[in-house]
Design an enzyme around this catalytic site. Structure first.
Site, PDB file in Angstrom:
ATOM      1  N   CYS A 274      13.224  10.813  -3.462  1.00 15.82           N
ATOM      2  CA  CYS A 274      14.107   9.910  -2.570  1.00 15.82           C
ATOM      3  C   CYS A 274      14.360  10.552  -1.268  1.00 15.82           C
ATOM      4  O   CYS A 274      13.962  10.348  -0.165  1.00 15.82           O
ATOM      5  CB  CYS A 274      15.143   9.376  -3.098  1.00 15.82           C
TER       6      CYS A 274
HETATM    7  N1  LIG Z   1      13.370   7.945  -8.968  1.00 12.07           N
HETATM    8  C1  LIG Z   1      14.612   7.748  -8.381  1.00 12.07           C
HETATM    9  O1  LIG Z   1      15.480   8.352  -8.601  1.00 12.07           O
HETATM   10  C2  LIG Z   1      14.505   6.372  -7.248  1.00 12.07           C
HETATM   11  C3  LIG Z   1      15.629   5.913  -6.933  1.00 12.07           C
HETATM   12  C4  LIG Z   1      15.928   4.665  -6.321  1.00 12.07           C
HETATM   13  C5  LIG Z   1      14.582   4.328  -5.468  1.00 12.07           C
HETATM   14  N2  LIG Z   1      13.262   4.959  -6.121  1.00 12.07           N
HETATM   15  C6  LIG Z   1      11.947   4.061  -5.675  1.00 12.07           C
HETATM   16  O2  LIG Z   1      11.638   3.375  -6.492  1.00 12.07           O
HETATM   17  C7  LIG Z   1      10.134   3.517  -6.481  1.00 12.07           C
HETATM   18  C8  LIG Z   1       9.261   4.143  -7.721  1.00 12.07           C
HETATM   19  O3  LIG Z   1       9.920   5.340  -8.043  1.00 12.07           O
HETATM   20  P1  LIG Z   1       9.821   6.125  -9.382  1.00 12.07           P
HETATM   21  O4  LIG Z   1      10.881   7.276  -9.463  1.00 12.07           O
HETATM   22  O5  LIG Z   1      10.045   5.142 -10.658  1.00 12.07           O
HETATM   23  O6  LIG Z   1       8.390   6.545  -9.498  1.00 12.07           O
HETATM   24  P2  LIG Z   1       7.582   6.736 -10.728  1.00 12.07           P
HETATM   25  O7  LIG Z   1       6.408   7.678  -9.910  1.00 12.07           O
HETATM   26  O8  LIG Z   1       8.309   7.518 -11.686  1.00 12.07           O
HETATM   27  O9  LIG Z   1       6.872   5.675 -11.226  1.00 12.07           O
HETATM   28  C9  LIG Z   1       6.029   4.897 -10.571  1.00 12.07           C
HETATM   29  C10 LIG Z   1       5.035   4.135 -11.751  1.00 12.07           C
HETATM   30  O10 LIG Z   1       4.113   3.309 -10.951  1.00 12.07           O
HETATM   31  C11 LIG Z   1       2.795   3.426 -11.694  1.00 12.07           C
HETATM   32  N3  LIG Z   1       1.972   2.699 -10.735  1.00 12.07           N
HETATM   33  C12 LIG Z   1       1.493   3.254  -9.775  1.00 12.07           C
HETATM   34  N4  LIG Z   1       0.786   2.152  -9.134  1.00 12.07           N
HETATM   35  C13 LIG Z   1       0.676   1.178  -9.898  1.00 12.07           C
HETATM   36  C14 LIG Z   1       0.339   0.197  -9.588  1.00 12.07           C
HETATM   37  N5  LIG Z   1      -0.440  -0.463  -8.730  1.00 12.07           N
HETATM   38  N6  LIG Z   1       0.455  -0.815 -10.673  1.00 12.07           N
HETATM   39  C15 LIG Z   1       1.129  -0.669 -11.721  1.00 12.07           C
HETATM   40  N7  LIG Z   1       1.872   0.644 -11.926  1.00 12.07           N
HETATM   41  C16 LIG Z   1       1.614   1.597 -11.123  1.00 12.07           C
HETATM   42  C17 LIG Z   1       2.535   4.757 -11.973  1.00 12.07           C
HETATM   43  O11 LIG Z   1       1.768   5.167 -13.092  1.00 12.07           O
HETATM   44  C18 LIG Z   1       4.264   5.373 -12.271  1.00 12.07           C
HETATM   45  O12 LIG Z   1       4.382   5.057 -13.835  1.00 12.07           O
HETATM   46  C19 LIG Z   1       9.917   4.303  -5.201  1.00 12.07           C
HETATM   47  O13 LIG Z   1       9.531   3.576  -4.068  1.00 12.07           O
HETATM   48  C20 LIG Z   1      10.861   5.209  -5.056  1.00 12.07           C
HETATM   49  O14 LIG Z   1      11.113   5.650  -3.789  1.00 12.07           O
HETATM   50  C21 LIG Z   1      13.246   5.836  -7.040  1.00 12.07           C
END
Ligand SMILES: NC(=O)c1ccc[n+]([C@@H]2O[C@H](COP(=O)([O-])OP(=O)(O)OC[C@H]3O[C@@H](n4cnc5c(N)ncnc54)[C@H](O)[C@@H]3O)[C@@H](O)[C@H]2O)c1
Length: 441
Positions: A274
């Site tokens: 992030c």
């Molecule tokens: N990790 C954090 O602490 C956090 C906090 C707030 C916001 N975010 C935001 O949330 C979003 C997700 O982050 P995250 O940390 O969960 O990412 P992550 O990489 O942990 O998880 C994303 C998941 O999406 C899957 N994926 C990718 N393309 C896909 C598709 N087309 N269909 C289905 N699944 C798919 C991946 O295989 C993965 O398991 C991002 O935009 C991030 O900026 C993350």
């Protein structure tokens, strides 16, 4: 009865089916929260391994207890699939896919587009779609809405569309999906109302705002606020080092002020999915409109220089013991981007390791949560080593990069020849037991 009222009724009676696309750090806790609240919930994943684990009742995210996942799976409230045609069966669809940056540091919304295309293919009246992935202001209105309108379905009559930022803080024991206020911005007031009702079923507080753009920008403000304030204290740390003033003591003193000051702490650099990325989503959008976000650029410049500053401290420490970095054994303690988690994304430890290796140092690492790291610079992989007294005494310098709590730092300092502490973890030890061998950021 209108689609809106039907959906509101389904939410109130918990008969609405919930689909979460992307089961990572954000999507998994969310789908489990809906399942635990009684909604029939389905996770949609491209990674079959994650889908299989979930279907076996196993969690792969430390904050989500396996027992809870197993309970929801056994109660038939939770399952995962890689078959996106099942999206048509969902009443609420929440997108939680990654939003990385391209090499040029421009937003990469290709994952959002891929997920939205799947929704578009099976969109039917009565569905609510919510984007949770962090993104630039306007994505929901300008990218998602036209895709769904193309199907011929009408916003607010047939489908509903909103943005709600995710604020989950991995490893945080106090705040979780349920007790963090959920900001919700609909593309229209009607969509906001339906989305707010959906979240109200699983979280303690919902804060509705007037548009999706406000909700998108709110998330970017929160993370830019952190990036800029961390940049400020990282600059202060370098400034205090030059002036030979204890940065940590300065911050602790300032933090006694009961108003107008909020402490931020310096460190080896910023990491995670992030803080290093999100501000670029905001500055990119601003640049499209001819506006240069100067605070964001400056914070990035200062924060990305921190690994180099840490390496400078290692060189100085070794020099004081008449040793060159070239050929010295350096033990990196902790490589995850923050304490008590296994997340390596954008971790500053990687830059520190690579810079030390470039100087000819023999670098090893220990991290209770991370077994292996991938060094992008030279394409190599490096395995962690178990921690032992021999490993510590053999090291010319121990660098505390991540302050995991399950390490005995007193023991570490006692056996180390030289410690560079980037987290002020050794503060309690430094006077009595350090013999002047600790260098702090
Ligand atoms: N990790 C954090 O602490 C956090 C906090 C707030 C916001 N975010 C935001 O949330 C979003 C997700 O982050 P995250 O940390 O969960 O990412 P992550 O990489 O942990 O998880 C994303 C998941 O999406 C899957 N994926 C990718 N393309 C896909 C598709 N087309 N269909 C289905 N699944 C798919 C991946 O295989 C993965 O398991 C991002 O935009 C991030 O900026 C993350």
């Amino acid at each position: 009865m209108s689609n809106k009222h039907k959906l509101l009724e389904k939410i109130a009676s918990r008969t609405a089916r919930v689909g979460v696309i992307g089961l990572g750090y954000v999507g998994l806790p969310l789908v489990v929260e809906f399942a635990g609240s009684g909604f029939e919930s389905t996770g949609f994943e491209v990674d079959a391994r994650k889908a299989d684990l979930l279907n076996r009742g196993e969690s792969y995210i430390p904050d989500v207890p396996t027992a809870h996942v197993a309970e929801c799976v056994a109660a038939k409230k939770l399952r995962a699939t890689t078959d996106f045609s099942e999206l048509k069966d969902q009443d609420i669809i929440i997108i939680c896919v990654p939003t990385p940056l391209r090499k040029t540091k421009d937003p990469d919304v290709s994952y959002i587009l891929a997920a939205s295309e799947k929704i578009q293919a099976t969109l039917r009246p009565g569905q609510l779609i919510i984007l949770e992935s962090t993104t630039y202001p306007g994505t929901t209105d300008e990218v998602l809405k036209p895709m769904f309108d193309e199907t011929g379905h009408k916003l607010d009559e047939d489908y509903f569309l909103a943005f709600s930022p995710e604020r989950v803080d991995p490893g945080n024991e106090k705040y979780n999906t349920k007790n963090i206020t959920k900001v919700v911005g609909g593309v229209t007031a009607i969509s906001a109302e339906v989305a707010a009702a959906a979240y109200s079923a699983i979280v303690d507080h919902v804060h509705a705002v007037s548009s999706a753009r406000v909700a998108e920008t709110c998330k970017l403000l929160e993370n830019t606020f952190r990036a800029v304030n961390i940049g400020l204290v990282n600059e202060l740390a370098q400034l205090c080092h030059t002036l030979n003033i204890d940065t940590w003591e300065v911050i602790a003193a300032a933090a006694t002020k009961p108003f107008g000051f909020m402490p931020f702490y310096p460190g080896p650099g910023i990491g995670g999915h992030c803080i290093p990325l999100d501000p670029h989503y905001l500055s990119w959008k601003a640049r499209m409109h001819g506006f240069e976000a100067r605070f964001i650029s400056l914070a990035e410049e200062v924060n990305s220089r921190m690994p180099e500053h840490v390496v400078d401290l290692v060189i100085k420490g070794l020099n004081s013991q008449r040793k060159p970095a070239n050929g010295s054994n350096i033990l990196i303690m902790g490589v995850a981007y923050k304490r008590d988690i296994d997340d390596m994304r954008e971790s500053p430890a990687l830059a520190i390791i690579e810079k030390l290796q470039e100087l000819g140092a023999e670098v090893s690492f220990h991290d209770p949560y991370v077994a292996e790291v991938h060094l992008e610079g030279n394409g190599s992989r490096m395995s962690g080593i178990p921690l032992s007294q021999e490993v510590v005494t053999k090291s010319d310098c121990v660098v505390i990069v991540t302050d995991h709590r399950n390490i005995d730092y007193g023991w570490l300092v006692e056996h180390a020849k030289l410690v560079v502490d980037t987290r002020n973890t050794t503060r309690k030890l430094r006077d009595e037991r350090s013999d002047g061998k600790i260098i702090r950021l």
